[in-house]
Write a protein that holds these residues in place. Structure first.
Motif, short mmCIF file in Angstrom:
data_model
loop_
_atom_site.label_atom_id
_atom_site.label_comp_id
_atom_site.label_asym_id
_atom_site.label_seq_id
_atom_site.Cartn_x
_atom_site.Cartn_y
_atom_site.Cartn_z
N GLN A 402 0.86 -1.19 0.00
CA GLN A 402 0.00 0.00 0.00
C GLN A 402 0.89 1.24 0.00
O GLN A 402 1.87 1.31 0.74
CB GLN A 402 -0.91 0.01 1.23
CG GLN A 402 -1.90 1.15 1.27
CD GLN A 402 -2.82 1.08 2.50
OE1 GLN A 402 -2.74 0.15 3.28
NE2 GLN A 402 -3.68 2.07 2.65
N GLY A 403 0.56 2.21 -0.84
CA GLY A 403 1.35 3.43 -0.92
C GLY A 403 0.49 4.59 -1.34
O GLY A 403 0.64 5.13 -2.44
N GLU A 404 -0.44 4.97 -0.48
CA GLU A 404 -1.34 6.09 -0.79
C GLU A 404 -1.65 6.85 0.49
O GLU A 404 -1.61 6.30 1.59
CB GLU A 404 -2.63 5.58 -1.42
CG GLU A 404 -3.36 4.55 -0.58
CD GLU A 404 -4.53 3.93 -1.31
OE1 GLU A 404 -4.71 4.26 -2.49
OE2 GLU A 404 -5.28 3.16 -0.69
N GLY A 405 -1.95 8.10 0.33
CA GLY A 405 -2.25 8.93 1.49
C GLY A 405 -1.05 8.97 2.43
O GLY A 405 0.09 9.14 2.02
N ALA A 448 4.53 10.26 -5.26
CA ALA A 448 4.48 9.75 -6.62
C ALA A 448 5.36 8.51 -6.78
O ALA A 448 4.98 7.52 -7.42
CB ALA A 448 4.92 10.83 -7.60
N ALA A 449 6.56 8.55 -6.20
CA ALA A 449 7.47 7.40 -6.28
C ALA A 449 6.88 6.20 -5.56
O ALA A 449 6.94 5.07 -6.06
CB ALA A 449 8.82 7.77 -5.68
N LEU A 450 6.29 6.42 -4.41
CA LEU A 450 5.68 5.33 -3.65
C LEU A 450 4.50 4.73 -4.42
O LEU A 450 4.33 3.50 -4.47
CB LEU A 450 5.23 5.85 -2.29
CG LEU A 450 4.70 4.83 -1.28
CD1 LEU A 450 5.74 3.75 -1.02
CD2 LEU A 450 4.32 5.54 0.02
N ALA A 451 3.71 5.58 -5.04
CA ALA A 451 2.56 5.11 -5.82
C ALA A 451 3.03 4.28 -7.02
O ALA A 451 2.37 3.28 -7.38
CB ALA A 451 1.73 6.30 -6.29
#
Length: 473
Positions: A402-405, A448-451
């Motif tokens: 998971q990579g949001e918020g 952005a990179a995490l997403a």
């Protein structure tokens, strides 16, 4: 692949062989001792358990070790020739004659001498430079260099690439710098023994329980600077300078090392060792040095700075099954329990460094943290799937679940060299403002990179993730 020739495979020569091998060099050894292969094998076993444990990256793949029947065979094609024979100038000159016959045109001879001058070693015209190490060669970083400046410069480049710290003498002197200090302490210790002031164990306690610990991190002059208080070194010299004229030491006098004194030293030293063999004492020494050096590594003090500098040159990254390798390292003795296994707390530390590796990949690096933002761990679940022994190399891959918020949920897999899965570590982190200590969204470039990683990893199997404690496949 670079190739080193080791001429003389005793304690120092064996240590050199291990230092080169574990840094990816091929090594050819010549030693007429019929026990040389066994002895070097035992030194190498100790080195394999110790040197990789200093680093948080894996050392290069080990080179190939071979034993040769002649000096010429060992030297042929070598990029580096290390002479480590006995401290007899006539013997060294005879050995240099044989080395020179097989040495490459641009080659030179590095001598492990403990005290002979480079000018004496090179008196017959051979290109010799003093490259004096400290035992154990595979752990201690200091190298004292002496000789022709051009050769010292070339030697410095090589030993630095091996994770060592070259110290070039400004003037040529017998016994160099380090051994002169050791000799001074040794002479004073012999007088204390001869005069019945202290035993071998008591003298060693005075060093290892007191000033030896200070010297390991800041040497002599910085130690005395602190002793001077806020006024610094000048204050220290004003307070304690007069003691130089007091009869505190016998350094200008040497006790007769007669049979009675030799027997006293031997008897007390035997009792002090507690019956441990030399190999057991070496392993204990190495374990203690690894723990001390890793402590210094954490702050970059003393020898710790050398380790960090060398570690920065070691490769990192790569992938396994399409997932980034976020940590790859050997298991140090400090991560093991009384059974010799990696203990459960160490798995958490392993996951911590893998998480840090993932943070680096998405841009949450040191500069980002210094700006006032970071990720904080709020939940972790570890599954222990296989035993791991000290010295084993673990490669950790990271899958972004998971990579949001504000959330970053990661799934780490720790693999052994044979590809077996040793553990999985699932961790949830929240992005945090370090000023307010409250959760907040990451900066746009990090988000952005995490997403991107989360999207690339979506749909992949993550067996063992999101389960309750006790759930097993």
């Amino acid at each position: 692949m670079s190739r080193a020739a080791i001429i003389g495979g005793g304690v120092i020569g064996g240590g050199w062989a291990a230092r080169f091998l574990l840094n990816g060099w091929d090594v050819a050894v010549f030693d007429p001792d019929p026990e040389a292969e066994r002895k070097i094998g035992e030194v190498l076993a100790n080195a394999r358990a110790a040197l990789p444990a200093l680093y948080d990256r894996a050392l290069p793949s080990e080179g190939t070790l071979s034993f040769c029947g002649s000096i010429a065979e060992a030297v042929e094609g070598a990029d580096w020739v290390q002479e480590s024979v006995s401290e007899r100038l006539d013997l060294k000159h005879r050995v240099y004659d044989e080395i020179a016959a097989a040495l490459s045109e641009a080659g030179f001879i590095a001598s492990s001498t403990s005290g002979l001058k480079a000018s004496d070693l090179a008196a017959k015209g051979h290109p010799v430079v003093v490259v004096h190490p400290f035992n154990p060669v595979y752990l201690l970083p200091l190298i004292e260099l002496s000789g022709a400046p051009a050769l010292c410069d070339r030697a410095a480049q090589v030993v630095t690439s091996l994770g060592m710290a070259p110290l070039t003498l400004r003037k040529e002197i017998d016994a160099f710098i380090g051994n002169r200090f050791q000799e001074a302490v040794w002479r004073e210790a012999l007088w204390m023994l001869k005069d019945g002031i202290a035993t071998t164990a008591e003298i060693d306690d005075a060093i290892r329980l007191g000033f030896g610990l200070r010297w390991a991190q800041m040497g002599l002059f910085e130690t005395y600077r602190i002793a001077g208080g806020e006024a610094g070194m000048q204050s220290y010299l004003e307070q304690f300078g007069p003691t130089l004229s007091w009869p505190w030491t016998k350094l200008m006098d040497v006790p007769d090392l007669d049979q009675a004194l030799i027997e006293t030293i031997s008897r007390q030293s035997d009792a002090q060792s507690g019956g441990k063999t030399v190999r057991e004492l070496e392993r204990l020494r190495d374990d203690n040095l690894v723990a001390i050096l890793r402590g210094l590594r954490r702050t970059g003090s003393g020898a710790g700075g050398v380790i960090l500098g060398h570690e920065a040159t070691l490769p990192e990254g790569g992938e396994i099954d399409g997932l980034p390798i976020t940590s790859r390292r050997a298991v140090p003795v400090t991560w093991t329990d009384y059974n010799g296994h990696m203990n459960e707390a160490a798995y958490l530390e392993l996951g911590t460094w893998a998480t840090d590796g993932m943070m680096q990949l998405v841009g949450a690096d040191e500069a980002y943290i210094a700006s006032g933002k970071s990720f904080f761990t709020v939940d972790t679940r570890i599954r222990y799937l296989d035993e791991v022994q000290r010295g084993e190399v673990l490669s950790v891959t990271t899958q972004v679940l998971q990579g949001e918020g504000k959330k970053m949920k990661l799934f780490h897999r720790a693999f052994k060299l044979d590809g077996g899965l040793a553990a999985t570590i699932e961790t949830l982190l929240l992005h945090t403002d370090l000023t307010t200590r409250r959760a907040c969204p990451p900066e746009p470039e990090v988000a952005a990179a995490l997403a991107r990683y989360a999207k690339a990893h979506a749909g992949r199997s993550a067996q063992g993730a999101s389960g309750a404690v006790g759930d097993r496949p």
